[in-house]
Design an enzyme around this catalytic site. Structure first.
Site, PDB file in Angstrom:
ATOM      1  N   GLY A  83       9.583  43.687  45.889  1.00 42.21           N
ATOM      2  CA  GLY A  83       8.624  43.151  46.859  1.00 42.21           C
ATOM      3  C   GLY A  83       9.034  43.447  48.290  1.00 42.21           C
ATOM      4  N   THR A 101      11.035  32.993  48.325  1.00 47.46           N
ATOM      5  CA  THR A 101      12.022  33.764  49.071  1.00 47.46           C
ATOM      6  C   THR A 101      12.630  32.958  50.212  1.00 47.46           C
ATOM      7  OG1 THR A 101      10.657  35.681  48.670  1.00 47.46           O
ATOM      8  CG2 THR A 101      12.254  35.845  50.470  1.00 47.46           C
TER       9      THR A 101
END
Ligand code: GLY
Length: 326
Positions: free
Chosen positions: A217, A187
């Site tokens: 998530g 990420t």
């Protein structure tokens, strides 16, 4: 080219380089930015994303706001087909569908997020549009995709040939286990401080590789993947989102800084909160990056291998983070 056109061209419909640093320096010649060495402007990003962070840093120097700089910075990685954890080229879910998550938060505390979006590359920019153009904070799935198309985003196939090949290989064993520091990347969380001293951030991801369809998530969850309080500081998370969500990691870090901890101490405490709940040594990664209003930066991770990129005073550096396990 005016500023609005410049920004929309930079992330809508682009497939390769979004904002060349040269373009921004060209723009800054006309703008005559009024920053000086004392101006606190800087950009920090999770992982070694030098180009994305440089784009954000140059945008700040050209006089763009922290939120504009962050969205344009992460857009570079969203278009980077070699990055298999963010944007186009991201790993698909177990059914072979790429779905993306992102959020943004600005210095006023306003925020926007998109969850499980298919066919749209620049989801951080889309999250900013949710924040600015709708009465909502979150749009998910089909609704987010429809909203994107209405805003002029071009639907694209996000599954590359390389991504399809890797997914087919995965199908042979279907081993559903998070990998630590995939390609030293995951990420992208970015926080920018502009020449007014305002903090804003963006967080964007394709999520866990080969996730269950519909799994989301931490990255688009305000307070988990990203949190900004302009009076205190900001934090971003990367790694296994489920563990970040359980401890509301980024919000926790900002609140710890509010109570007097440094960004480094706050990141360490947030990692410890996750570890306290583990009965055995964890085989997953979570990492945090934070900054306070004095421009101090902290980073900490569970496993070794995490790094962050820091742009300040025209210098863009990748810095290794300390970790619990060495
Ligand atoms: N941190 C990204 C995710 O877990 O989806």
């Amino acid at each position: 080219m005016n500023r609005r056109k410049f920004l929309s061209r930079s992330y809508l419909g682009a497939t390769s380089l979004l904002i060349a640093p040269e373009t921004i320096s060209g723009l800054s010649k006309n703008k005559k930015p009024s920053y000086s060495n004392e101006t606190p402007l800087y950009a920090i990003s999770t992982w070694d994303v030098s180009k994305a962070n440089m784009i954000a840093g140059k945008a700040l120097e050209a006089g763009f706001s922290a939120i504009e700089a962050a969205v344009n910075g992460v857009a570079y990685e969203e278009s980077n087909l070699l990055n298999t954890t963010v944007g186009k080229g991201g790993a698909p879910d177990r059914d072979g569908i790429v779905s993306l998550d992102a959020c943004v938060m600005n210095h006023t505390g306003n925020c926007g997020a998109v969850l499980a979006v298919e066919n749209i590359t620049h989801v951080a920019a889309l999250a900013k549009e949710v924040m600015e153009k709708t009465p909502h904070v979150i749009l998910a799935g089909k609704g987010a995709r429809q909203f994107a198309i209405k805003q002029g985003y071009k639907p694209e196939n996000l599954l590359t040939e390389q991504g399809k090949k890797a997914w087919k290989k995965w199908l042979k064993n279907k081993n559903y286990k998070p990998e630590i520091n995939v390609e030293n990347h995951d990420t992208i969380g970015m926080i920018c401080c502009d020449k007014l001293g305002n903090l804003s951030g963006a967080c964007t991801t394709s999520g866990l590789a080969y996730k269950m369809s519909g799994r989301v998530g931490d990255s688009p969850i305000i307070g988990s993947g990203l949190y900004i309080d302009n009076k205190v500081g900001g934090a971003v998370a990367t790694g296994l989102g489920e563990e970040v969500i359980k401890t509301v990691g980024s919000f926790l870090i900002v609140e710890l800084m509010r109570s007097g901890l440094s960004p480094q101490e706050a990141c360490e405490e947030a990692v410890n909160r996750i570890l306290e709940k583990q009965k055995v040594k964890p085989n997953f990664q979570v990492a945090y990056l934070s900054t306070n209003i004095n421009g101090e930066v902290g980073a900490y991770s569970i496993q070794k291998g995490f790094s962050y990129t820091f742009y300040k005073n025209k210098i863009n550096k990748n810095i290794s983070s300390d970790s619990v396990y060495k």
